[in-house]
Structures are given as structure tokens and as C-alpha cells.
Write a protein that holds these residues in place. Structure first.
Motif, PDB file in Angstrom:
ATOM      1  N   PRO A 143       0.734  -1.116  -0.051  1.00  0.00           N
ATOM      2  CA  PRO A 143       0.115   0.022   0.093  1.00  0.00           C
ATOM      3  C   PRO A 143       0.689   1.161  -0.057  1.00  0.00           C
ATOM      4  N   TRP A 144       1.660   1.196   0.827  1.00  0.00           N
ATOM      5  CA  TRP A 144       2.645   2.655   0.905  1.00  0.00           C
ATOM      6  C   TRP A 144       3.459   2.775  -0.383  1.00  0.00           C
ATOM      7  N   ASN A 145       3.951   1.764  -1.014  1.00  0.00           N
ATOM      8  CA  ASN A 145       4.596   1.873  -2.163  1.00  0.00           C
ATOM      9  C   ASN A 145       3.795   2.479  -3.419  1.00  0.00           C
ATOM     10  N   LYS A 146       2.642   2.027  -3.285  1.00  0.00           N
ATOM     11  CA  LYS A 146       1.519   2.455  -4.091  1.00  0.00           C
ATOM     12  C   LYS A 146       1.089   3.866  -3.995  1.00  0.00           C
ATOM     13  N   VAL A 147       1.397   4.279  -2.628  1.00  0.00           N
ATOM     14  CA  VAL A 147       0.905   5.751  -2.288  1.00  0.00           C
ATOM     15  C   VAL A 147       1.954   6.541  -2.831  1.00  0.00           C
ATOM     16  N   LYS A 148       3.416   5.904  -2.459  1.00  0.00           N
ATOM     17  CA  LYS A 148       4.501   6.817  -3.355  1.00  0.00           C
ATOM     18  C   LYS A 148       4.055   6.850  -4.773  1.00  0.00           C
ATOM     19  N   ILE A 195       7.650   6.143   4.711  1.00  0.00           N
ATOM     20  CA  ILE A 195       6.800   7.279   4.366  1.00  0.00           C
ATOM     21  C   ILE A 195       7.725   8.391   3.947  1.00  0.00           C
ATOM     22  N   TYR A 196       8.684   8.787   5.117  1.00  0.00           N
ATOM     23  CA  TYR A 196       9.499   9.835   5.078  1.00  0.00           C
ATOM     24  C   TYR A 196      10.304   9.806   3.688  1.00  0.00           C
ATOM     25  N   SER A 197      11.031   8.612   3.405  1.00  0.00           N
ATOM     26  CA  SER A 197      12.038   8.701   2.438  1.00  0.00           C
ATOM     27  C   SER A 197      10.933   8.633   0.863  1.00  0.00           C
ATOM     28  N   ASN A 198       9.978   7.876   0.847  1.00  0.00           N
ATOM     29  CA  ASN A 198       9.072   8.008  -0.337  1.00  0.00           C
ATOM     30  C   ASN A 198       8.747   9.171  -0.630  1.00  0.00           C
ATOM     31  N   THR A 199       8.101  10.134   0.333  1.00  0.00           N
ATOM     32  CA  THR A 199       7.732  11.330   0.179  1.00  0.00           C
ATOM     33  C   THR A 199       8.662  12.409  -0.328  1.00  0.00           C
ATOM     34  N   LEU A 200       9.724  12.203   0.325  1.00  0.00           N
ATOM     35  CA  LEU A 200      10.911  13.139  -0.090  1.00  0.00           C
ATOM     36  C   LEU A 200      11.234  12.762  -1.571  1.00  0.00           C
ATOM     37  N   LEU A 201      11.459  11.573  -1.862  1.00  0.00           N
ATOM     38  CA  LEU A 201      11.739  10.994  -3.124  1.00  0.00           C
ATOM     39  C   LEU A 201      11.182  11.710  -4.293  1.00  0.00           C
ATOM     40  N   ASN A 202       9.704  12.080  -4.104  1.00  0.00           N
ATOM     41  CA  ASN A 202       9.036  12.577  -4.945  1.00  0.00           C
ATOM     42  C   ASN A 202       8.925  13.976  -5.018  1.00  0.00           C
ATOM     43  N   ASP A 313       6.103  -6.071   8.855  1.00  0.00           N
ATOM     44  CA  ASP A 313       6.441  -7.390   8.810  1.00  0.00           C
ATOM     45  C   ASP A 313       5.240  -8.375   8.471  1.00  0.00           C
ATOM     46  N   ARG A 314       4.039  -7.736   8.022  1.00  0.00           N
ATOM     47  CA  ARG A 314       3.017  -8.566   8.085  1.00  0.00           C
ATOM     48  C   ARG A 314       2.322  -9.043   6.725  1.00  0.00           C
ATOM     49  N   GLY A 315       3.460  -8.824   5.611  1.00  0.00           N
ATOM     50  CA  GLY A 315       3.190  -9.368   4.508  1.00  0.00           C
ATOM     51  C   GLY A 315       2.126  -8.810   3.443  1.00  0.00           C
ATOM     52  N   LEU A 316       2.456  -7.402   3.751  1.00  0.00           N
ATOM     53  CA  LEU A 316       1.540  -6.420   3.089  1.00  0.00           C
ATOM     54  C   LEU A 316       2.145  -6.192   1.624  1.00  0.00           C
ATOM     55  N   GLY A 317       3.186  -6.588   1.204  1.00  0.00           N
ATOM     56  CA  GLY A 317       3.807  -6.180  -0.093  1.00  0.00           C
ATOM     57  C   GLY A 317       5.431  -6.078  -0.285  1.00  0.00           C
ATOM     58  N   SER A 318       5.918  -6.484  -1.293  1.00  0.00           N
ATOM     59  CA  SER A 318       7.354  -6.707  -1.343  1.00  0.00           C
ATOM     60  C   SER A 318       8.287  -5.509  -1.233  1.00  0.00           C
ATOM     61  N   VAL A 319       7.859  -4.446  -1.879  1.00  0.00           N
ATOM     62  CA  VAL A 319       8.524  -3.305  -1.818  1.00  0.00           C
ATOM     63  C   VAL A 319       8.355  -2.773  -0.160  1.00  0.00           C
ATOM     64  N   ASP A 320       7.236  -2.768   0.150  1.00  0.00           N
ATOM     65  CA  ASP A 320       7.193  -2.147   1.591  1.00  0.00           C
ATOM     66  C   ASP A 320       7.698  -3.113   2.594  1.00  0.00           C
ATOM     67  N   GLY A 321       7.740  -4.234   2.356  1.00  0.00           N
ATOM     68  CA  GLY A 321       8.565  -5.035   3.170  1.00  0.00           C
ATOM     69  C   GLY A 321      10.055  -4.984   3.172  1.00  0.00           C
ATOM     70  N   ARG A 327      17.407  -0.103   5.074  1.00  0.00           N
ATOM     71  CA  ARG A 327      17.800  -0.161   3.898  1.00  0.00           C
ATOM     72  C   ARG A 327      19.220   0.320   3.689  1.00  0.00           C
ATOM     73  N   TYR A 328      19.782  -0.548   2.990  1.00  0.00           N
ATOM     74  CA  TYR A 328      21.482  -0.060   2.573  1.00  0.00           C
ATOM     75  C   TYR A 328      21.512  -0.044   1.277  1.00  0.00           C
ATOM     76  N   SER A 329      22.376   1.012   0.597  1.00  0.00           N
ATOM     77  CA  SER A 329      22.981   1.051  -0.766  1.00  0.00           C
ATOM     78  C   SER A 329      23.636  -0.221  -0.864  1.00  0.00           C
ATOM     79  N   PHE A 330      23.439  -0.959  -2.088  1.00  0.00           N
ATOM     80  CA  PHE A 330      24.281  -2.311  -2.271  1.00  0.00           C
ATOM     81  C   PHE A 330      25.170  -1.971  -3.602  1.00  0.00           C
ATOM     82  N   ARG A 331      26.517  -2.417  -3.577  1.00  0.00           N
ATOM     83  CA  ARG A 331      27.234  -1.975  -4.754  1.00  0.00           C
ATOM     84  C   ARG A 331      27.797  -3.409  -5.223  1.00  0.00           C
ATOM     85  N   VAL A 332      27.855  -3.436  -6.506  1.00  0.00           N
ATOM     86  CA  VAL A 332      28.569  -4.438  -7.196  1.00  0.00           C
ATOM     87  C   VAL A 332      30.062  -3.909  -8.077  1.00  0.00           C
ATOM     88  N   TYR A 333      29.503  -2.875  -8.997  1.00  0.00           N
ATOM     89  CA  TYR A 333      30.469  -2.458  -9.766  1.00  0.00           C
ATOM     90  C   TYR A 333      31.382  -1.083  -9.224  1.00  0.00           C
TER      91      TYR A 333
END
Length: 862
Positions: A143-148, A195-202, A313-321, A327-333
Motif C-alpha cells: 500500500p505505501w509503495n502504491k501511495v508513493k 513514508i519519509y523517504s518515499n515522500t521526499l523522493l517524490n 512485517d505482516r506481508g503487505l507487499g514486497s517493496v514495503d517489506g 535499507r542500505y545501498s548495495f554495490r557491485v561495480y
């Protein structure tokens, strides 16, 4: 009528039937349906053909303006298509927003209707966020990813919407994030961070079409300043979810820490960074009245209503989860791998964070259409300002040359960005959002679409993870192994093995070296993935050919196992063959009786009488008691191996034999004079030793015996973690490790199960780690890292290698502890008192104790 056949009139009811095939009458498709069939695919692909973009906007907007109010069918199809693109392919949102505003300029009623639809969807998802009965589909992002995503789209429509009404949405969401954050001052609130990060990103999307609006800039600046003051940052480092156990190859950055600085920078300097990121569609945008508003104010759930859901943690969606843990940055290259330039837009920029966010949304929401995902993530650059990325497919060598010639030229590769982000989802801790096979096959699809461009990108990723294997999280080593093996099996097992020869030669005789362990597991896995062994063998250099031995334990160990049944009687190694039953070897004194047992189990269950089986076993005992050490052990082993041998064609075949024999086995086992624990140990060992050439089959059949209540979960785990002459197969062999996770995961899925088995695994691993510390001769206050030998500075090679191997064993063991604590956090969190007791009673080494206690404290955060 002679010579002329009379043609029958088959339409008459004259007793004849017409058997000629009749073509169905072609139904006339209503014009509106035909129009939708032609238009909706064009809307879904809007922007994919850059040269046709302006023409597409013109054609589609005219059609929408003309048709919108005429047919409900058209309106519904259009709104569904708009919505699907907005939430499934967010990189296309600006194109859809432009189309909507061009429509709005000519038909404000249509514009208002579209706006109302998206606002109602926004309200709907806010309501869904506190709905206990919310049903989650496989591609649900939450739901919150959809709100974003909906807020982002509405922000793009800012030229047509009343300014204050739009900003009120931001204000309400920021206030909610602050309220959630303050609800527990000393504890991180995952939903608040989302909510804080998603809203700022927009926020920057408010200026996509309104970069010259000074009034809007001032209001946004004030809003951001207020949020910055009100929102208390809580940096929570959870070592349990870190991808590396030591020596991070890069400095990970939390999303919550990076988002505000990134947004502030992109809005500074007269929106310069924004102008370099977003394409300029101003010449296509028709004048907007800017007077559209929402019918009702947005109603957000209260902090109290959201508290039960705020852990995400109640299984409401993959990205919300994904916000469940920090959440950390992840690097390979990394830049230092190729030269002094980056190939992926840095996460410390707004563009870098936004690109990663968009790739995640595409991959997660379009999971039902892998081919489309593969296409969209590699063409993401088409929807942003030209010049951000290099030409697709450019090699690193070409980039190095171009960069030397012109240091300010862009070196960002869209391929690197997309692959790195997909890999971040494969390597995400604590959980993967979809079955790993989805991500693996997605990467295969991307590579098959453009092998020359993508294969080298994969190769660099393979090398990066291999180079950092010593430090990589224990569970992630398995995921890396899976991904690597699947990619190789899809591309003819081709790999430049000579790159790893140095490690194989230097550490090939050690048991616990992570790189050698990886090589051995990889080759064994490749052999299991093909029916043609030569495909794999031909790809290897001579150094790696010894690793093609797929045995679980060496032949000498297998010989010692079978010899241990006898006293005063010598067997030979020639009698032990793969996929054959040792006890039926004709040279053995009781082989004919064992063959009778085989014949017994080949009968249909209804045709068998257990008294016959008991008589055969009694004769075996009487005739051979002078050469058999323990007949009880021999009887159990023989019965089990006969069943495994009889069902060796397939796992299902083995399941049938074991299932059919279950009652007889339980009756005979009940008469065996030995402890239950001992009998179960014999059963597991009999299975794994029979399948020594393919231990994966062995462990799967052990699972079958567990499912038929012939053995317990604990017996499989106990066998896996046996220490044998300093070796512990359960720490290094992939099939054994996978079995451990499989057994624990099955127990975890049963919510009413006891945590006893989980505690056993923790205790056993802690015991192994403590024994290694003693073997290394460390004092209680010493640091393990300081006592380790340097592989590059070995003096006494044999002694140093032995010390290194002990250190690798310790690190592997502690890595395993970290992984099981994280993976089964709920079970271990309910047994913290017992875990603490084990640590205090069994661990004297202070560094080990601190590490274990720290992990246990973090369990409540998972």
C-alpha cells in the motif's frame, strides 16, 4: 438425369445431415472495443520510441478528447491502462502525465475525471494500509509503495492542480511519518522511514513541468526545512542483515540517511541537477488553467491505527517489506575495479537513488511478465535526459580509452545499473521478495536479449563476489553459488577457470577455505545440472579436474565406514561402487540373504509378510555373528540401504519404497536394542553413505524418512554437524547446508512447533566455534583477527595453512550462526533466555561472546 448427380439440398429437412465444416460467423467487434484494442497498447508503450513520441502524444490526446465522454467502456479501459502504467512502470509516468495534461487543456472534464480516479486510488491504498484482510498477490508491492507512486504521478500533474492542494498531500504524509517516528523515541519505526523517504523522493517531480515556478519553490523549501527539523534521524545498524561479515568492499549508506541530502542538492542551484536528469517536454505541454482540485481532502490513518502495521512485517507487499529492516545501498561495480570512474550513478545523488527505486518497482510489480521486465530495465535511459548514460553495450576497455581522452565524458552504463539493482534483490537480507528462480531467470533473459553487452557485466559481478567471498555473508554465499551455476548452465558452462588457479593451487589441500569450498560446490552443482558430465569437464583446466569428484566424503572414508561393520574380515575398496548396494556384493558372506531382502521389498505390500523379513535378518545374525561388530547397526543399515537402492531411479521412486515399507520398518526398529537417537543416526548415515556420489539425493531421501516419522529433524542436523578428524561437512558442503536450511524452514513454517531443534543448531554451532578457539590456543581476551596468519606472508606453509584453516572454520561457523539467527529470528527471539545461557556456559572467548550477544540483542529488530 442419366450421368448427372442430383445435388442434395442440405438445408431441407429431408433426412440428410450436413457434415461439412461450418465456419463460425464473424462477429462484428464494436468500434469502441476496436479502438481500445488499438489505443491501449500504444499508451502502455508510450515513450519507448523516442522519435515517435511527439506524434504519439498528439494522436492519443486527440482520440481521448474525442472519445472520453462517449462510452463507459472506453473510459474504464483508459483509466485502467493509465493506472497500470503508473504503478507498474513508473519511468513512464512523465509521458502519461504529459498526455493527461494535453487532454486536460482541451477537455477539462476528462482531465478532472482522470485526476479524481487517481486521487480515489490514493485514498483506497491509504485505507488498505490498515486492512487486516488485505489480500496480497505475487506482484503486490504494498500500500505505501502504491501511495508513493500515486503521489509521484499527481506531482507530475502539478501544472493542472491547485498548488496548495497538492502540497497538502505532502504535508499530511510528512506529519504522519514524524508522528510514527516519535511514537517510540528510542526505537526505529520502519513505516515512518518508508513514508519519509518515499515522500521526499517524490518532491523533485513537482518541478518536472514547472521549473520556473518560484512560488512553488519557496513553499517546497519551507516544507522541507520544517521536516528536517521535525524528523529525528535514528541510525540503526543491524549487523545481522549486513551482506558482509568483515572488510566491507564499500561503505554502505542507509536510504534514510541519504534521501534528504540528495533531494536538497537536486533542488539547489536553480534546479540544475534536475534539468540534467529530466527530459524537457515543455514544448509539448499545452497551457494549463491550474485550477483542478481534489473532491475531498485525503484521509490518512492515524498513528494509533498504523501502529500494528508499522513494523511492515505482516506481508503487505514486497517493496514495503524491504523497509522492515534498515535499507542500505548495495554495490557491485566499484570504481577501483576498473579505473578512476564510476559505471553506476552514485547512490549519493538523487538520480542514483531514483534509478534504483524505479528498477526495484519495475522488477517487483511486473513479476508476472519477465520478458517485459528484461526489456524495460535495460531501456530505462530512454525516459530520461539523453547523455546520462553511455551508448549501450560499450565495453570497459572502450570506456577507459574514452575517459582517458575526455575525463568529463559520461561513463555510466545502464546495463551495470540494472544488473546491480537486480543483484541487490537477490542478495537482499533477511529475505528475498520472490522465489530466487524469478531473479535468476530474469538475468538469463536479459543476457539472452543482448549477450555481447551483458555477459561481460555478469563476468565482472562474478569476479567481484568471488574476490570478496571471505567476507560475504554465509547465506549469501549459497545464493551466489546458485546464481553463478544457473548462469553457467545456461551458457554452456563457459568460464575462465584459469583466473582461479592460483587459489586452487595454494589452498586446494585445505578444508575450510571459502574460495576452494565455493569452487568445489560450484563444480558439483554444475555436474548435477547436466546429464552430460563432459560438458562441465571440458570447460575446466587441469587444476580443477580433481574437483569433479562428486563424492560427499573421500573414498577412504567410505571404505572405513563399510569396514567398520566387520571384525576379523577385510573388505576391499573395489567392492564399493556408486549407485550399487554394497551388501549384495557376491564376495560378501551374507550377500544372498541381503538379496532376499531386496526381493522381499520388490513385492507388492499386500503380498508381504513381515515374518519373512524377520526370519532373513535372524539368519543373517546367526550365520555371521563372528564377523559382525554390531548386528543391530548392520540390520538397520541394510534395511535402509536396500530401500534406497530399490528406489534409486528417482526421488519419487525412493519415496514410494520407503512409504510402502514404513510400517515394517517401524516394527523392526522397535525391536532393535539401541537408543532412538542411535537408530536415527544409523538411518541418516546409511542414506548419505549410499548416495555418497550425489549427497543432494541423500539429503532429500533423509527428508522423506523424516516426513514418514522414521527419523527426527534433529537427527539429520546432528549428522550434518559431526566433527570428523577436524573436518565438518555441514559447514562446507552445499547440499548439507541447504539441507539444514530446508529442515529449519519446514519447522519454521509450522507455527506451533517447538524451538528445541533451533536451539540445538545454535548450541552445536557455538560449541564448534568454541572448540576452534581452543584449538588455535587463543586467550580469552585475544582478538581472532590479530592471531590469523596472512595468506600472502606464510613462512611455515604447512603450519600456517593449518592455522588459517582453523580460522576459516571459525568464521564459517560464526557466519552460519548469524544466518540461522537472522533467518529464523522469530523462533530464536522466543528463546533468548536459553541462548544467553548457552553463550555464558559454553563461550569463554570474549570476542566470540560479544558477537553472539550482540546478534541476540538484534533479534527483536527483525
Amino acid at each position: 438425369m442419366s450421368g448427372v448427380k442430383r445435388r442434395r439440398n442440405f438445408d431441407d429437412d429431408d433426412g440428410y445431415r450436413d457434415f461439412r465444416p461450418r465456419m463460425p460467423k464473424r462477429q462484428r467487434v464494436p468500434p469502441v472495443v476496436q479502438l481500445c484494442k488499438e489505443m491501449m497498447p500504444d499508451i502502455r508503450t508510450l515513450g519507448e520510441t523516442v522519435k515517435a513520441f511527439e506524434e504519439d502524444i498528439k494522436f492519443l490526446s486527440e482520440a481521448i478528447v474525442n472519445e472520453f465522454g462517449n462510452e463507459e467502456y472506453f473510459r474504464d479501459a483508459l483509466l485502467k491502462t493509465f493506472y497500470a502504467v503508473v504503478v507498474e512502470q513508473p519511468h513512464k509516468q512523465p509521458a502519461i502525465a504529459l498526455l493527461v495534461m494535453v487532454v486536460n487543456a482541451s477537455n477539462p472534464v476528462a482531465g478532472k475525471s482522470i485526476l479524481n480516479h487517481f486521487f480515489s486510488k490514493l485514498q483506497q491504498w491509504c485505507d488498505n494500509s490498515i486492512d487486516d484482510g488485505f489480500q496480497v498477490t505475487s506482484n503486490e508491492t504494498g500500500p505505501w509503495n502504491k501511495v508513493k507512486l500515486l503521489l509521484r504521478f499527481l506531482s507530475l500533474l502539478s501544472p493542472m492542480i491547485l498548488e496548495d492542494e497538492l502540497l497538502s498531500l505532502y504535508k499530511k504524509l510528512f506529519e504522519l511519518s514524524v508522528g510514527l517516528n516519535n511514537s517510540e523515541p528510542d526505537k526505529r519505526n520502519p513505516l515512518s522511514e518508508a513514508i519519509y523517504s518515499n515522500t521526499l523522493l517524490n518532491v523533485p517531480y513537482l518541478f518536472f513541468f514547472r521549473r520556473e515556478n518560484e512560488s512553488l519553490r519557496q513553499k517546497v523549501s519551507k516544507l522541507i526545512s520544517e521536516v528536517e527539523v521535525q524528523y529525528t534521524m535514528k541510525k540503526t545498524d543491524l549487523s545481522l542483515v549486513q551482506e558482509y561479515n568483515k572488510n566491507f568492499p564499500y561503505e554502505p549508506i542507509q536510504w534514510i540517511q541519504a534521501v534528504l541530502p540528495n533531494v536538497k542538492r537536486v533542488l539547489a542551484n536553480d534546479l540544475q541537477q534536475l534539468a540534467e536528469l529530466f527530459p524537457d517536454y515543455s514544448h509539448l505541454l499545452k497551457e494549463q488553467a491550474g485550477d483542478q482540485g481534489f473532491n475531498d481532502p485525503l484521509t490518512l490513518p492515524s498513528v494509533d491505527q498504523l501502529k500494528p502495521f508499522s513494523g511492515l512485517d505482516r506481508g503487505l507487499g514486497s517493496v514495503d517489506g524491504m523497509w522492515r529492516v534498515p535499507r542500505y545501498s548495495f554495490r557491485v561495480y566499484l570504481a577501483n575495479e576498473i579505473g578512476e570512474f564510476e559505471t553506476v550513478v552514485p547512490f549519493t545523488t538523487y538520480a542514483g537513488m531514483l534509478f534504483k527505486d524505479i528498477v526495484i518497482d519495475i522488477v517487483e510489480s511486473l513479476e508476472f511478465n519477465r520478458k517485459e521486465v528484461a526489456k524495460q530495465v535495460i531501456t530505462l535511459d530512454l525516459f530520461f535526459k539523453p547523455g546520462i548514460f553511455t551508448e549501450p553495450g560499450q565495453s570497459i576497455a572502450q570506456l577507459v580509452a574514452l575517459h582517458e581522452e575526455n575525463p568529463i565524458i559520461t561513463t555510466y552504463k545502464i546495463e551495470d545499473l540494472a544488473i546491480e539493482k537486480i543483484l541487490s534483490m537477490i542478495f537482499k537480507l533477511p529475505n528475498v521478495s520472490h522465489p530466487s528462480a524469478y531473479f535468476y531467470t530474469l538475468l538469463v533473459e536479459i543476457c539472452q536479449n543482448s549477450p555481447k553487452a551483458i555477459a561481460p557485466v555478469f563476468g565482472r559481478a562474478f569476479r567481484f563476489f568471488y574476490h570478496n567471498l571471505d567476507a560475504l555473508d554465509f547465506e549469501l554465499k549459497l545464493r551466489y553459488l546458485d546464481w553463478f551455476s544457473i548462469q553457467m548452465s545456461n551458457f554452456n558452462f563457459s568460464w575462465k577457470w584459469n583466473e582461479w588457479e592460483g587459489d586452487a593451487l595454494k589452498f586446494g589441500e585445505t578444508f575450510f577455505n571459502p574460495k576452494v569450498t565455493f569452487m568445489k560446490n560450484l563444480i558439483k552443482k554444475e555436474l548435477r545440472l547436466t546429464s552430460n558430465k563432459s560438458d562441465v569437464e571440458d570447460s575446466l583446466t587441469d587444476v580443477f579436474r580433481p574437483f569433479t569428484d562428486s563424492s560427499f566424503v573421500p573414498s577412504q572414508d567410505l571404505y572405513e565406514y563399510y569396514q567398520s561393520f566387520f571384525k576379523g574380515y577385510e573388505i576391499s575398496e573395489d567392492q564399493i561402487k556408486d549407485n550399487s548396494l554394497f551388501f549384495t556384493e557376491s564376495s560378501l558372506p551374507f550377500s544372498d540373504l541381503v538379496q532376499q531382502i531386496v526381493n522381499y521389498f520388490h513385492k507388492q505390500p499386500l503380498d508381504r509378510n513381515i515374518s519373512e523379513l524377520v526370519s532373513i535378518l535372524e539368519k543373517m545374525k546367526v550365520d555371521n555373528e563372528t564377523i559382525v561388530v554390531d548386528f543391530n547397526r548392520l540390520a538397520v543399515t541394510t534395511l535402509v540401504q536396500v530401500l534406497v537402492f530399490s528406489g534409486n531411479r528417482s526421488i519419487s521412486h525412493a519415496n514410494k519404497y520407503i512409504g510402502d515399507a514404513r510400517t515394517e520398518l517401524l516394527e523392526i526398529l522397535g525391536k532393535i536394542e539401541a537408543s532412538q537417537e542411535q537408530k536415527e543416526r544409523w538411518i541418516v548415515e546409511a542414506i548419505i553413505r549410499y548416495w555418497n556420489c550425489n549427497s543432494q539425493n541423500g539429503y532429500l531421501i533423509a527428508d522423506t524418512c523424516k516426513n514418514f516419522d522414521l527419523i527426527s529433524s534433529k537427527s539429520i542436523l546432528d549428522f550434518s554437524f559431526l566433527d570428523d578428524k577436524g573436518r565438518n561437512w555441514g559447514l562446507v558442503d552445499a547440499t548439507s547446508i541447504e539441507s539444514t536450511f530446508r529442515v529449519l524452514s519446514e519447522l519454521s513454517s509450522r507455527r506451533d512447533t517447538s524451538v528445541e531443534t533451533f536451539i540445538f543448531v545454535f548450541e552445536r554451532l557455538v560449541e564448534i566455534a568454541s572448540n576452534v578457539v581452543e584449538e588455535l590456543g587463543l586467550s580469552v581476551d585475544s582478538e581472532l583477527s590479530a592471531s590469523m596468519a596472512d595468506p600472502d606472508e606464510m613462512q611455515d606453509e604447512s603450519a600456517d595453512l593449518q592455522k588459517l584453516d582453523c580460522s576459516w572454520k571459525y568464521e564459517g561457523c560464526m557466519g552460519f550462526v548469524k544466518s540461522v539467527l537472522r533467518k529464523y529470528a522469530d523462533e530464536y527471539a522466543s528463546a533468548l533466555e536459553k541462548l544467553d545461557s548457552i553463550i555464558n556456559e559454553r563461550v569463554t572467548h570474549q570476542q566470540t561472546k560479544r558477537t553472539l550477544q550482540g546478534w541476540c540483542r538484534e533479534l527483536s529488530e527483525l
